[in-house]
Scaffold this motif. Structure first.
Motif, mmCIF file in Angstrom:
data_model
loop_
_atom_site.group_PDB
_atom_site.id
_atom_site.type_symbol
_atom_site.label_atom_id
_atom_site.label_comp_id
_atom_site.label_asym_id
_atom_site.label_seq_id
_atom_site.Cartn_x
_atom_site.Cartn_y
_atom_site.Cartn_z
ATOM 1 N N ASP A 72 0.907 -1.410 0.081
ATOM 2 C CA ASP A 72 -0.141 0.004 0.089
ATOM 3 C C ASP A 72 0.911 1.149 -0.109
ATOM 4 O OD1 ASP A 72 -2.174 -1.695 -0.024
ATOM 5 O OD2 ASP A 72 -2.430 -1.404 2.274
ATOM 6 N N ILE A 73 0.613 2.179 -0.972
ATOM 7 C CA ILE A 73 1.287 3.287 -1.086
ATOM 8 C C ILE A 73 0.303 4.538 -0.946
ATOM 9 C CG2 ILE A 73 3.066 4.956 -2.164
ATOM 10 C CD1 ILE A 73 3.607 2.146 -3.831
ATOM 11 N N ASN A 74 0.537 5.326 0.384
ATOM 12 C CA ASN A 74 -0.294 6.592 0.589
ATOM 13 C C ASN A 74 0.664 7.551 0.594
ATOM 14 O OD1 ASN A 74 -2.805 5.145 1.366
ATOM 15 N ND2 ASN A 74 -1.275 4.233 2.628
ATOM 16 N N GLY A 75 0.055 9.008 0.623
ATOM 17 C CA GLY A 75 0.777 10.065 0.530
ATOM 18 C C GLY A 75 1.540 10.429 -0.555
ATOM 19 N N MET A 76 0.562 10.648 -1.647
ATOM 20 C CA MET A 76 1.196 10.663 -3.020
ATOM 21 C C MET A 76 0.209 11.885 -3.683
ATOM 22 S SD MET A 76 2.137 7.114 -4.946
ATOM 23 C CE MET A 76 0.460 6.608 -4.953
ATOM 24 N N GLY A 77 0.914 13.045 -4.333
ATOM 25 C CA GLY A 77 0.115 13.840 -5.029
ATOM 26 C C GLY A 77 -0.754 14.898 -3.904
ATOM 27 N N ASN A 78 0.112 15.154 -2.858
ATOM 28 C CA ASN A 78 -0.454 15.837 -1.749
ATOM 29 C C ASN A 78 -1.835 15.185 -0.974
ATOM 30 O OD1 ASN A 78 1.617 17.734 -1.904
ATOM 31 N ND2 ASN A 78 0.670 19.132 -3.572
ATOM 32 N N GLY A 79 -1.855 14.215 -0.921
ATOM 33 C CA GLY A 79 -2.982 13.264 -0.369
ATOM 34 C C GLY A 79 -4.151 12.982 -1.118
ATOM 35 N N LEU A 115 7.367 15.355 4.688
ATOM 36 C CA LEU A 115 7.867 16.617 4.796
ATOM 37 C C LEU A 115 9.066 16.951 4.378
ATOM 38 C CD1 LEU A 115 6.122 17.699 8.226
ATOM 39 C CD2 LEU A 115 5.085 17.822 5.779
ATOM 40 N N ALA A 116 9.613 15.929 3.810
ATOM 41 C CA ALA A 116 11.188 15.909 3.330
ATOM 42 C C ALA A 116 11.614 17.224 2.394
ATOM 43 C CB ALA A 116 11.687 14.603 2.533
ATOM 44 N N THR A 117 10.663 17.483 1.508
ATOM 45 C CA THR A 117 11.010 18.391 0.490
ATOM 46 C C THR A 117 10.355 19.897 1.032
ATOM 47 O OG1 THR A 117 9.094 17.693 -0.704
ATOM 48 C CG2 THR A 117 11.066 16.884 -1.318
ATOM 49 N N SER A 118 9.758 19.681 2.309
ATOM 50 C CA SER A 118 9.022 21.074 2.640
ATOM 51 C C SER A 118 10.179 21.798 3.314
ATOM 52 C CB SER A 118 8.190 20.778 3.691
ATOM 53 O OG SER A 118 7.186 19.881 3.391
ATOM 54 N N LEU A 119 9.806 23.403 3.248
ATOM 55 C CA LEU A 119 10.748 24.350 3.706
ATOM 56 C C LEU A 119 10.770 24.295 5.238
ATOM 57 C CD1 LEU A 119 9.809 27.262 1.412
ATOM 58 C CD2 LEU A 119 11.763 25.795 1.196
ATOM 59 N N TYR A 120 11.836 24.547 5.787
ATOM 60 C CA TYR A 120 11.976 24.596 7.379
ATOM 61 C C TYR A 120 11.413 25.919 7.895
ATOM 62 C CZ TYR A 120 14.280 25.232 11.889
ATOM 63 O OH TYR A 120 14.260 25.324 13.314
ATOM 64 N N ASP A 121 10.614 25.792 8.617
ATOM 65 C CA ASP A 121 10.029 27.056 9.469
ATOM 66 C C ASP A 121 10.792 27.457 10.734
ATOM 67 O OD1 ASP A 121 8.585 29.164 10.739
ATOM 68 O OD2 ASP A 121 6.699 27.896 10.986
ATOM 69 N N THR A 122 11.532 28.525 10.775
ATOM 70 C CA THR A 122 12.491 28.928 11.855
ATOM 71 C C THR A 122 11.916 29.197 13.022
ATOM 72 O OG1 THR A 122 12.582 31.170 10.788
ATOM 73 C CG2 THR A 122 14.284 29.663 10.056
ATOM 74 N N ARG A 123 10.621 29.766 12.832
ATOM 75 C CA ARG A 123 9.784 29.904 14.031
ATOM 76 C C ARG A 123 9.507 28.850 15.116
ATOM 77 N NH1 ARG A 123 4.812 33.066 11.056
ATOM 78 N NH2 ARG A 123 5.340 30.909 10.186
ATOM 79 N N THR A 124 9.809 27.713 14.453
ATOM 80 C CA THR A 124 9.265 26.358 15.466
ATOM 81 C C THR A 124 10.398 26.167 16.471
ATOM 82 O OG1 THR A 124 10.206 25.053 13.607
ATOM 83 C CG2 THR A 124 7.838 25.536 13.564
ATOM 84 N N GLY A 125 11.460 26.719 16.568
ATOM 85 C CA GLY A 125 12.487 26.563 17.523
ATOM 86 C C GLY A 125 12.631 25.035 17.897
ATOM 87 N N ARG A 126 12.565 24.858 19.184
ATOM 88 C CA ARG A 126 13.117 23.594 19.404
ATOM 89 C C ARG A 126 12.243 22.170 18.997
ATOM 90 N NH1 ARG A 126 14.396 23.900 26.142
ATOM 91 N NH2 ARG A 126 16.033 25.757 25.847
ATOM 92 N N ASN A 127 11.155 22.532 18.413
ATOM 93 C CA ASN A 127 10.247 21.613 17.912
ATOM 94 C C ASN A 127 10.215 21.864 16.308
ATOM 95 O OD1 ASN A 127 9.407 20.152 20.177
ATOM 96 N ND2 ASN A 127 8.199 22.148 20.600
ATOM 97 N N ALA A 146 3.733 26.008 5.907
ATOM 98 C CA ALA A 146 2.690 25.419 5.593
ATOM 99 C C ALA A 146 2.623 25.394 4.259
ATOM 100 C CB ALA A 146 1.647 26.280 6.138
ATOM 101 N N ARG A 147 1.958 24.495 3.507
ATOM 102 C CA ARG A 147 1.661 24.422 1.968
ATOM 103 C C ARG A 147 2.992 24.416 1.375
ATOM 104 N NH1 ARG A 147 -2.565 27.563 4.103
ATOM 105 N NH2 ARG A 147 -1.438 29.482 3.645
ATOM 106 N N THR A 148 4.181 23.815 1.876
ATOM 107 C CA THR A 148 5.362 23.717 1.257
ATOM 108 C C THR A 148 5.733 22.329 0.986
ATOM 109 O OG1 THR A 148 6.820 23.859 3.084
ATOM 110 C CG2 THR A 148 6.172 25.879 2.108
ATOM 111 N N GLY A 149 6.501 21.943 0.100
ATOM 112 C CA GLY A 149 7.100 20.607 -0.194
ATOM 113 C C GLY A 149 6.081 19.868 -1.196
#
Length: 267
Positions: free
Chosen positions: A5-12, A75-87, A92-95
């Motif tokens: 089973d392959i899920n998570g293709m084409g943004n869901g 989320l491997a190709t998403s942009l890192y949100d620098t505001r998230t700090g330690r977590n 949003a809506r990237t990758g």
């Protein structure tokens, strides 16, 4: 068999499901022996008898259905949100999940363990006696008693597991190592449960019998009734009444399916 089973293709919006059909082969053999007797003496008709029944069920590993799944919402190709700090989190809506797929970076991998062959035995013992007493030409009374005994189900190699509320632990009939050797579970599954705090005990350590269940040896089932004939000649009718206790054993296959999905035999 086939692709996972392959899920998570084409943004869901796209998924692929492997084969759904599955076959769980099993062989059932049943042996039944019973005998009924009648003895008439005066106004009494005494009926009595016994019954023995054994059921053997061999459950083989399930084949046919996909037992592996991949999800590429990583989320491997998403942009890192620098505001998230330690977590660390993603903007949003990237990758792109297609990109994650082609990079081979999945967010989740799942698989189901397929237990090895299990051989089960269920047994029934029963006996009864009843007196039909023709008290008058119009009135007949019935009184009887039936006894039934259903020992706990047994598995040939002791591959039984359950949860003990008293000790808050998973209880097995045999050591975990023996269950692994019999391919009823895997060391990695047991370790994963232990990592989350699950405690495993053997039946003796939890103060339980070998088959994890206490048998009920007090299944006495009384039966009483009557039949009274009204009227005479060609136009008659009968009034009948009765009371009895009737017990039925747990369906063996329902118990087997529950046991096969109990940790550590399922992970």
């Amino acid at each position: 068999i086939g692709l996972p089973d392959i899920n998570g293709m084409g943004n869901g919006f796209m998924t692929y499901q492997g084969p759904r059909a599955s076959v769980a082969p099993s062989v059932t053999r049943t042996l039944i022996a019973d005998q009924n007797y009648s003895w008439v003496r005066g106004k009494h008709e005494l009926q009595f008898g016994w019954r023995y029944r054994s059921e053997y069920v061999d459950m083989f590993p399930e084949v046919g259905a996909t037992r592996v799944g991949l999800n590429f919402s990583s989320l491997a190709t998403s942009l890192y949100d620098t505001r998230t700090g330690r977590n660390p989190g993603a903007v949003a809506r990237t990758g792109n999940e297609w990109a994650n797929l082609f990079l081979g970076v999945s967010g989740a991998y799942t698989t189901s363990f397929n237990p090895h062959t299990m051989r089960w035995l269920g047994t029934e013992y029963a006996g009864y006696i009843q007196d039909n007493w023709r008290l008058t030409p119009r009135l007949t009374l019935n009184a009887g008693l039936r006894y039934e005994y259903y020992p706990p189900f047994r598995e040939q190699n002791g591959l039984l597991a359950g949860f003990d509320t008293k000790t808050k632990s998973v209880v097995t009939a045999v050591p975990i190592d023996r269950m692994i050797e019999a391919r009823a579970t895997m060391a990695s599954i047991v370790q994963a449960y232990q990592t989350t705090g699950v405690k495993f005990l053997q039946a003796a350590e939890a103060g339980l019998p070998e088959n994890l269940l206490y048998p009920n040896r007090s299944d006495f089932n009384p039966r009483v009734g009557f039949a009274y004939r009204l009227g005479s000649g060609k136009r008659t009718m009968s009034v009948r009444g009765g009371y009895g206790l009737y017990r039925f054993p747990l369906a063996m296959r329902a118990f087997i399916n529950t046991n096969r999905s109990t940790p550590p035999m399922q992970g």
